[in-house]
Design a protein around this motif. Structure first.
Motif, short mmCIF file in Angstrom:
data_model
loop_
_atom_site.label_atom_id
_atom_site.label_comp_id
_atom_site.label_asym_id
_atom_site.label_seq_id
_atom_site.Cartn_x
_atom_site.Cartn_y
_atom_site.Cartn_z
N TRP A 188 -2.48 5.28 12.26
CA TRP A 188 -2.72 3.99 12.93
C TRP A 188 -4.21 3.78 13.19
O TRP A 188 -4.64 2.67 13.46
CB TRP A 188 -1.95 3.91 14.26
N TYR A 237 -7.42 0.71 6.92
CA TYR A 237 -6.51 -0.18 6.21
C TYR A 237 -5.40 -0.70 7.12
O TYR A 237 -4.87 -1.79 6.91
CB TYR A 237 -5.95 0.46 4.93
N VAL A 238 -5.07 0.08 8.15
CA VAL A 238 -4.08 -0.42 9.11
C VAL A 238 -4.70 -1.52 9.95
O VAL A 238 -4.08 -2.56 10.21
CB VAL A 238 -3.56 0.73 10.00
N ALA A 259 -4.76 -4.63 7.98
CA ALA A 259 -3.41 -5.21 7.91
C ALA A 259 -3.09 -5.95 9.20
O ALA A 259 -2.47 -7.03 9.19
CB ALA A 259 -2.38 -4.12 7.66
N GLN A 260 -3.54 -5.36 10.34
CA GLN A 260 -3.32 -6.03 11.63
C GLN A 260 -4.06 -7.35 11.68
O GLN A 260 -3.53 -8.36 12.13
CB GLN A 260 -3.78 -5.13 12.78
N LYS A 263 -0.11 -8.84 10.06
CA LYS A 263 1.17 -8.14 9.90
C LYS A 263 1.61 -7.53 11.23
O LYS A 263 0.79 -7.00 11.99
CB LYS A 263 1.03 -7.03 8.86
N PRO A 282 3.79 -4.87 13.81
CA PRO A 282 3.90 -3.41 13.81
C PRO A 282 5.03 -2.87 12.93
O PRO A 282 4.87 -1.84 12.27
CB PRO A 282 4.15 -3.06 15.29
N ARG A 302 6.27 -4.20 10.19
CA ARG A 302 5.90 -4.34 8.78
C ARG A 302 4.83 -3.33 8.42
O ARG A 302 4.87 -2.71 7.35
CB ARG A 302 5.40 -5.76 8.53
N ILE A 303 3.86 -3.13 9.31
CA ILE A 303 2.81 -2.15 9.04
C ILE A 303 3.42 -0.76 8.92
O ILE A 303 3.11 0.01 8.00
CB ILE A 303 1.73 -2.17 10.15
N SER A 304 4.36 -0.45 9.84
CA SER A 304 4.99 0.86 9.81
C SER A 304 5.65 1.14 8.47
O SER A 304 5.50 2.22 7.90
CB SER A 304 6.04 0.98 10.92
N GLU A 358 5.25 -0.66 5.52
CA GLU A 358 4.46 -0.88 4.30
C GLU A 358 3.27 0.06 4.19
O GLU A 358 2.86 0.41 3.08
CB GLU A 358 3.98 -2.33 4.25
N HIS A 359 2.69 0.44 5.33
CA HIS A 359 1.45 1.22 5.25
C HIS A 359 1.59 2.63 5.80
O HIS A 359 0.95 3.55 5.31
CB HIS A 359 0.31 0.50 5.98
#
Lengths: 277, 314
Positions: free
Chosen positions: A162, A166-167, A170-171, A175, A177, A179-181, A183-184
């Motif tokens: 986190w 790149y996270v 994404a934020q 995106k 949380p 979706r981030i969890s 996808e990333h």
């Protein structure tokens, strides 16, 4: 792929494990002898007897066939138990990491600690006391114990991910949380999960053997390695092969899985390969 | 330190309460009424009702929980459905086998693992290291009950050095320890393998620390550095694992007792399961979980004493 096969641990582990997986799969189509019937005329044959490569037990059942069918039970129980651990534990770990410090994080981690206080055998005893012994209950008992293992591992790894750039981007891109969890974060913890999955798989095989040894696992007539050992115990002085062979099957399978796990860890993390070994 | 202890104590109590509720609730949803089970198929409804009242099964669930939980605090585990004796007495009697067995095994495992792990770490890459690692790889793969059976075959049946099972009682402590030796070795083997690996990797970590280099630079010998600096710091992770292993030893003892026909907690649980004596199952499981939670608490505290940095976190 080449990296996989040139790693000695992984190659040996894969070979050992494949032998038993293959045995289990073949047993669906063919076994040297039928394992359900009783053939007293051929009882307690020594290994390498004619027609019975690994000998027979006190009912005249072929031990090779029993081990092949027993592999099915062991592998199925351990595999589903690891599946339960991953399917429940990983989302919990991801959610805990995504909401670090929140009430949800706290509740998830505390419940994990609580489950850890129950050794899997104790969970199995509780479940068996209530629903009676069966392979399904063995799976549940071992599976429940796998949940906190995967939840902790996922949370720990996800927490550091986190912090990555790149996270953050994404934020910024909007995106959420969840979706981030998925996808990333998830793709980047997969390697860890595979290594841990292999280790839990081998622990699951040991746990299943222990449970069916004390009669809390798969019930007759389903053959299982643990129960073969339990049945051999009274005959160990005059038919030691009955105790030796299923035990060796367990040792080789577990050893194979552990070696595979070690190999995978080295391959996925070259840093460890250079530093630790 | 006091604040840290207090916060750990809080979570200890919380875990115990939640664990007891979980165990009680799980056992109480069991299908089948213990009273009708005890009296058999042909019992009259009023006999069953009378027995239910006698066993205290007629009051609401939460009252039974409170009764059971407050009883536990005072060391009263209730009365066995089948034997009509106090469970606390039954457990105490069995504990005299299971607890010494677990401690015996823990001692053996530590005595094997420490020298093996230190040897492997200090002579990293040598033949000694490779063989220790090989043995530990094998040690974790061998089911302890199978290892126990093989030891019975070799040491009890063939060599006749030990008896194959049973327990002579503590009147003669030497004989009692002898009867517990094979079970303890069987339990210790996988634990020693895990512990030796942890010891090795923890020591390898500390040996590469700057303070070890400083110690060597100021003129300490390798041996002095190892004992005074590296080993002491490596003990922290090792201690955690020893604490965790206690729970595995208690659980492992349940299976091993079955191999050696030792009348410990494990056999008590299995008898109770087959007789649907659920209150005994409930109490023994609670006791095991209680032991694990307490040991982990003790390890947390020991950890904070050894490493003051940890007191701030959590």
């Amino acid at each position: 792929m080449k990296a996989l096969l040139t790693n000695r641990n992984f190659a040996i582990g894969l070979l050992l494990t494949s032998v038993f997986v293959a045995g289990a799969l073949i047993s669906f189509l063919w076994t040297p002898h039928d394992t359900s019937g009783v053939d007293i005329a051929n009882k307690l044959k020594k290994p390498l007897s004619e027609g019975y490569l690994l000998g027979t037990d006190h009912f005249g059942r072929d031990i090779l066939s029993m081990i092949m069918v027993g592999a099915r039970t062991s592998i199925a129980v351990a595999f589903v138990a690891v599946g339960i651990g991953i399917v429940i534990g990983v989302p919990l770990g991801l959610a805990a990491a995504a909401s670090k410090g929140s009430l949800m994080d706290e509740v998830i981690m505390r419940s994990n600690d609580l489950v850890f206080a129950f050794p899997s055998l104790v969970i199995a005893i509780l479940i068996t006391a209530i629903f009676g012994p069966s392979a399904v209950n063995a799976i549940i008992a071992i599976g429940i114990f796998n949940v906190p293992v995967f939840a902790r591992l996922t949370r720990g790894a996800a927490l550091s991910l986190w912090q990555r750039d790149y996270v953050l981007s994404a934020q910024v891109a909007g995106k959420g949380p969840a979706r981030i969890s998925f996808e990333h974060i998830l793709p980047n913890v997969t390697n860890l999960l595979i290594v841990q999955g292999t280790i839990q798989f081998s622990l699951g095989i040991l746990a299943e053997a222990g449970l069916s040894y004390v009669g809390l696992g798969a019930q007759p007539p389903i053959p299982s390695w643990g129960r073969m050992l339990a049945e051999s115990q009274t005959m160990i002085s005059f038919a030691p092969h009955m105790a030796l062979l299923p035990g060796l099957a367990i040792v080789f399978t577990v050893l194979g899985l552990n070696l595979m796990g070690d190999g995978l860890r080295d391959i996925f993390d070259p840093r460890i390969r250079r530093e630790k070994r | 330190m006091l604040r840290y202890t207090f916060s750990r104590l809080q979570s200890l109590i919380l875990s115990l309460v939640v664990a007891s509720i979980v165990i009680f609730a799980t056992v109480e949803i069991v299908p089948g009424d213990p009273a009708s089970f005890m009296l058999g198929m042909n019992a009259q409804p009023d006999t069953i009702a009378a027995l239910r009242e006698q066993l205290g099964l007629d009051v609401p669930l939460w009252q039974r929980y409170l009764h059971w939980a407050t009883g536990l605090l005072g060391g009263d585990f209730g009365t066995s459905y089948t034997y009509r004796t106090a469970i606390a007495e039954m457990i105490a009697e069995r504990l005299w086998i299971s607890l010494p067995l677990a401690i015996y095994a823990l001692t053996l495992s530590t005595l094997i693992a420490f020298p093996a792990g230190i040897l492997a770490a200090t002579r990293r890459g040598s033949a000694a290291d490779v063989s220790v690692m090989g043995f530990t790889q094998l040690g974790v793969a061998i089911p302890n009950f199978w290892f126990a059976m093989l030891m019975v075959l070799v040491f009890a049946i063939n060599l006749r050095w030990f008896s194959a099972g049973g327990f002579p009682g503590w009147e003669n402590p030497l004989l009692a320890m002898k009867a517990l030796t094979l079970p303890a070795v069987a339990l210790a083997l996988p634990q020693a393998s895990i512990l030796a690996r942890v010891m090795r990797s923890a020591l390898l970590d500390t040996l590469s620390e700057d303070y070890v280099r400083t110690a060597r630079a100021k003129g300490l010998t390798r041996r002095q550095t190892l004992w005074r600096h590296a080993l002491r710091n490596a003990l922290i992770p090792v201690l955690t694992i020893i604490g965790l292993q206690f729970s595995f030893l208690m659980a492992g003892a349940i299976i091993i007792e079955n191999v050696f026909f030792l009348p410990g907690l494990g056999r008590l649980v299995f008898q109770a399961i087959s007789q649907r004596d659920l209150i005994v199952v409930e109490s023994v499981v609670m006791l095991l979980v209680f032991a694990v939670i307490i040991v982990n608490f003790a390890v947390d505290i020991a950890y904070a004493i050894v490493d003051p940095r940890l007191r701030g976190n959590r």
